[in-house]
Design a protein around this motif. Structure first.
Motif, PDB file in Angstrom:
ATOM      1  N   PHE A  27       0.832  -1.209   0.000  1.00 61.49           N
ATOM      2  CA  PHE A  27       0.000   0.000   0.000  1.00 61.49           C
ATOM      3  C   PHE A  27       0.864   1.256   0.000  1.00 61.49           C
ATOM      4  O   PHE A  27       0.597   2.210  -0.735  1.00 61.49           O
ATOM      5  CB  PHE A  27      -0.932  -0.010   1.219  1.00 61.49           C
ATOM      6  CG  PHE A  27      -1.743   1.240   1.357  1.00 61.49           C
ATOM      7  CD1 PHE A  27      -2.804   1.504   0.507  1.00 61.49           C
ATOM      8  CD2 PHE A  27      -1.437   2.166   2.341  1.00 61.49           C
ATOM      9  CE1 PHE A  27      -3.543   2.665   0.631  1.00 61.49           C
ATOM     10  CE2 PHE A  27      -2.167   3.335   2.477  1.00 61.49           C
ATOM     11  CZ  PHE A  27      -3.229   3.584   1.621  1.00 61.49           C
ATOM     12  N   PHE A  28       1.924   1.252   0.803  1.00 62.55           N
ATOM     13  CA  PHE A  28       2.821   2.401   0.877  1.00 62.55           C
ATOM     14  C   PHE A  28       3.472   2.682  -0.479  1.00 62.55           C
ATOM     15  O   PHE A  28       3.453   3.808  -0.978  1.00 62.55           O
ATOM     16  CB  PHE A  28       3.897   2.161   1.940  1.00 62.55           C
ATOM     17  CG  PHE A  28       4.934   3.233   1.985  1.00 62.55           C
ATOM     18  CD1 PHE A  28       4.672   4.447   2.581  1.00 62.55           C
ATOM     19  CD2 PHE A  28       6.184   3.031   1.413  1.00 62.55           C
ATOM     20  CE1 PHE A  28       5.630   5.448   2.617  1.00 62.55           C
ATOM     21  CE2 PHE A  28       7.150   4.019   1.446  1.00 62.55           C
ATOM     22  CZ  PHE A  28       6.873   5.230   2.045  1.00 62.55           C
ATOM     23  N   PHE A  29       4.042   1.645  -1.100  1.00 61.48           N
ATOM     24  CA  PHE A  29       4.723   1.844  -2.384  1.00 61.48           C
ATOM     25  C   PHE A  29       3.735   2.151  -3.512  1.00 61.48           C
ATOM     26  O   PHE A  29       4.051   2.934  -4.422  1.00 61.48           O
ATOM     27  CB  PHE A  29       5.607   0.648  -2.724  1.00 61.48           C
ATOM     28  CG  PHE A  29       6.870   0.622  -1.918  1.00 61.48           C
ATOM     29  CD1 PHE A  29       7.856   1.574  -2.095  1.00 61.48           C
ATOM     30  CD2 PHE A  29       7.064  -0.346  -0.947  1.00 61.48           C
ATOM     31  CE1 PHE A  29       9.015   1.571  -1.336  1.00 61.48           C
ATOM     32  CE2 PHE A  29       8.225  -0.363  -0.190  1.00 61.48           C
ATOM     33  CZ  PHE A  29       9.199   0.598  -0.383  1.00 61.48           C
ATOM     34  N   ALA A  30       2.554   1.580  -3.458  1.00 59.91           N
ATOM     35  CA  ALA A  30       1.531   1.886  -4.468  1.00 59.91           C
ATOM     36  C   ALA A  30       1.104   3.346  -4.348  1.00 59.91           C
ATOM     37  O   ALA A  30       0.923   4.035  -5.361  1.00 59.91           O
ATOM     38  CB  ALA A  30       0.336   0.959  -4.317  1.00 59.91           C
ATOM     39  N   THR A  31       0.949   3.837  -3.118  1.00 60.92           N
ATOM     40  CA  THR A  31       0.589   5.238  -2.902  1.00 60.92           C
ATOM     41  C   THR A  31       1.667   6.155  -3.468  1.00 60.92           C
ATOM     42  O   THR A  31       1.371   7.150  -4.128  1.00 60.92           O
ATOM     43  CB  THR A  31       0.390   5.509  -1.399  1.00 60.92           C
ATOM     44  OG1 THR A  31      -0.605   4.629  -0.896  1.00 60.92           O
ATOM     45  CG2 THR A  31      -0.032   6.937  -1.144  1.00 60.92           C
TER      46      THR A  31
ATOM     47  N   THR B  23       2.491  14.047   4.150  1.00 63.81           N
ATOM     48  CA  THR B  23       1.454  13.019   4.231  1.00 63.81           C
ATOM     49  C   THR B  23       2.076  11.636   4.265  1.00 63.81           C
ATOM     50  O   THR B  23       1.618  10.755   4.995  1.00 63.81           O
ATOM     51  CB  THR B  23       0.491  13.140   3.023  1.00 63.81           C
ATOM     52  OG1 THR B  23      -0.038  14.458   2.994  1.00 63.81           O
ATOM     53  CG2 THR B  23      -0.639  12.145   3.109  1.00 63.81           C
ATOM     54  N   ARG B  24       3.126  11.440   3.499  1.00 61.11           N
ATOM     55  CA  ARG B  24       3.813  10.153   3.475  1.00 61.11           C
ATOM     56  C   ARG B  24       4.442   9.842   4.828  1.00 61.11           C
ATOM     57  O   ARG B  24       4.418   8.698   5.294  1.00 61.11           O
ATOM     58  CB  ARG B  24       4.871  10.134   2.378  1.00 61.11           C
ATOM     59  CG  ARG B  24       5.476   8.756   2.185  1.00 61.11           C
ATOM     60  CD  ARG B  24       6.401   8.715   1.021  1.00 61.11           C
ATOM     61  NE  ARG B  24       7.597   9.494   1.326  1.00 61.11           N
ATOM     62  CZ  ARG B  24       8.628   9.625   0.513  1.00 61.11           C
ATOM     63  NH1 ARG B  24       8.597   9.051  -0.669  1.00 61.11           N
ATOM     64  NH2 ARG B  24       9.669  10.323   0.845  1.00 61.11           N
ATOM     65  N   GLN B  25       4.983  10.852   5.512  1.00 60.35           N
ATOM     66  CA  GLN B  25       5.532  10.635   6.850  1.00 60.35           C
ATOM     67  C   GLN B  25       4.438  10.192   7.820  1.00 60.35           C
ATOM     68  O   GLN B  25       4.647   9.285   8.632  1.00 60.35           O
ATOM     69  CB  GLN B  25       6.208  11.903   7.368  1.00 60.35           C
ATOM     70  CG  GLN B  25       7.514  12.209   6.683  1.00 60.35           C
ATOM     71  CD  GLN B  25       8.092  13.543   7.125  1.00 60.35           C
ATOM     72  OE1 GLN B  25       7.392  14.406   7.633  1.00 60.35           O
ATOM     73  NE2 GLN B  25       9.384  13.717   6.911  1.00 60.35           N
ATOM     74  N   ILE B  26       3.269  10.818   7.731  1.00 57.72           N
ATOM     75  CA  ILE B  26       2.140  10.423   8.576  1.00 57.72           C
ATOM     76  C   ILE B  26       1.704   9.001   8.241  1.00 57.72           C
ATOM     77  O   ILE B  26       1.406   8.209   9.134  1.00 57.72           O
ATOM     78  CB  ILE B  26       0.974  11.425   8.420  1.00 57.72           C
ATOM     79  CG1 ILE B  26       1.375  12.787   8.992  1.00 57.72           C
ATOM     80  CG2 ILE B  26      -0.295  10.907   9.089  1.00 57.72           C
ATOM     81  CD1 ILE B  26       0.416  13.907   8.674  1.00 57.72           C
ATOM     82  N   LEU B  27       1.688   8.658   6.966  1.00 52.50           N
ATOM     83  CA  LEU B  27       1.335   7.300   6.544  1.00 52.50           C
ATOM     84  C   LEU B  27       2.312   6.276   7.123  1.00 52.50           C
ATOM     85  O   LEU B  27       1.888   5.212   7.600  1.00 52.50           O
ATOM     86  CB  LEU B  27       1.304   7.208   5.019  1.00 52.50           C
ATOM     87  CG  LEU B  27       0.977   5.856   4.403  1.00 52.50           C
ATOM     88  CD1 LEU B  27      -0.425   5.417   4.814  1.00 52.50           C
ATOM     89  CD2 LEU B  27       1.110   5.913   2.897  1.00 52.50           C
ATOM     90  N   ILE B  28       3.590   6.588   7.112  1.00 56.03           N
ATOM     91  CA  ILE B  28       4.589   5.678   7.683  1.00 56.03           C
ATOM     92  C   ILE B  28       4.323   5.476   9.175  1.00 56.03           C
ATOM     93  O   ILE B  28       4.375   4.340   9.676  1.00 56.03           O
ATOM     94  CB  ILE B  28       6.022   6.218   7.443  1.00 56.03           C
ATOM     95  CG1 ILE B  28       6.377   6.129   5.964  1.00 56.03           C
ATOM     96  CG2 ILE B  28       7.040   5.464   8.285  1.00 56.03           C
ATOM     97  CD1 ILE B  28       7.662   6.840   5.599  1.00 56.03           C
ATOM     98  N   ILE B  29       4.024   6.558   9.883  1.00 58.73           N
ATOM     99  CA  ILE B  29       3.733   6.454  11.314  1.00 58.73           C
ATOM    100  C   ILE B  29       2.507   5.564  11.549  1.00 58.73           C
ATOM    101  O   ILE B  29       2.515   4.688  12.413  1.00 58.73           O
ATOM    102  CB  ILE B  29       3.542   7.856  11.935  1.00 58.73           C
ATOM    103  CG1 ILE B  29       4.881   8.586  11.941  1.00 58.73           C
ATOM    104  CG2 ILE B  29       2.963   7.747  13.345  1.00 58.73           C
ATOM    105  CD1 ILE B  29       4.783  10.064  12.269  1.00 58.73           C
TER     106      ILE B  29
END
Length: 159
Positions: A28-32, A140-146
């Motif tokens: 999901f992370f890499f697809a985003t 936003t990506r940093q928040i997604l990682i968290i």
């Protein structure tokens, strides 16, 4: 013996489920990431290609004047808010830009850039460089990682 087998099966099932969930979250992370950068690239491609087409059309109509620093066309095309743009000559020298160039040395913001050549009769006479800000996505990506890390922790504890 039966208890040992039961514990081993439980461990293997738990690890399998955990592995599948971790795989899905990483996917999901890499697809985003891929979707976002594809969208930014498409936006840049659309803007830059329309600008290059306009400059190439003006070049054919007006002759050499479209890429001069005094060109009225250049004054109009460099007014895209939030997207730094520069017109370069065939040697890579900045003819006109919407911001001080090089931008990367003077701005704390992060950009994704695209450079497209300007052609006249198949010969490159210059190029357009345009940047798209990506700071909002990076935050936003940093928040997604968290969130992904929190979800993994929440899943690992019961497993």
């Amino acid at each position: 013996m039966l208890n040992k087998l039961k514990n081993q099966l439980t461990l293997w099932y738990s690890l399998g489920i955990l592995g599948a969930i971790v795989f899905l979250l990483v996917f999901f992370f890499f697809a985003t990431n891929a979707v976002f950068y594809a969208q930014v690239d498409e936006t840049l491609r659309t803007h830059v290609n329309s600008l290059v087409a306009e400059l190439e059309k003006d070049k054919q109509i007006a002759g050499c004047g479209c890429l001069s620093p005094n060109s009225t066309l250049l004054l109009g095309v460099l007014q895209m808010p939030g997207m730094p743009t520069a017109i370069l000559d065939e040697n890579g020298k900045v003819i006109k830009s919407s911001v001080d160039w090089p931008l990367s040395l003077q701005s704390p913001q992060s950009y994704r850039f695209l450079q497209v050549p300007i052609k006249n009769n198949g010969q490159i006479i210059g190029s357009v460089v345009m940047g798209h800000p990506v700071d909002a996505f990076l935050k936003t990506r940093q928040i997604l990682i968290i969130f992904i890390i929190i979800i993994m922790i929440i899943i690992v504890i019961p497993v």
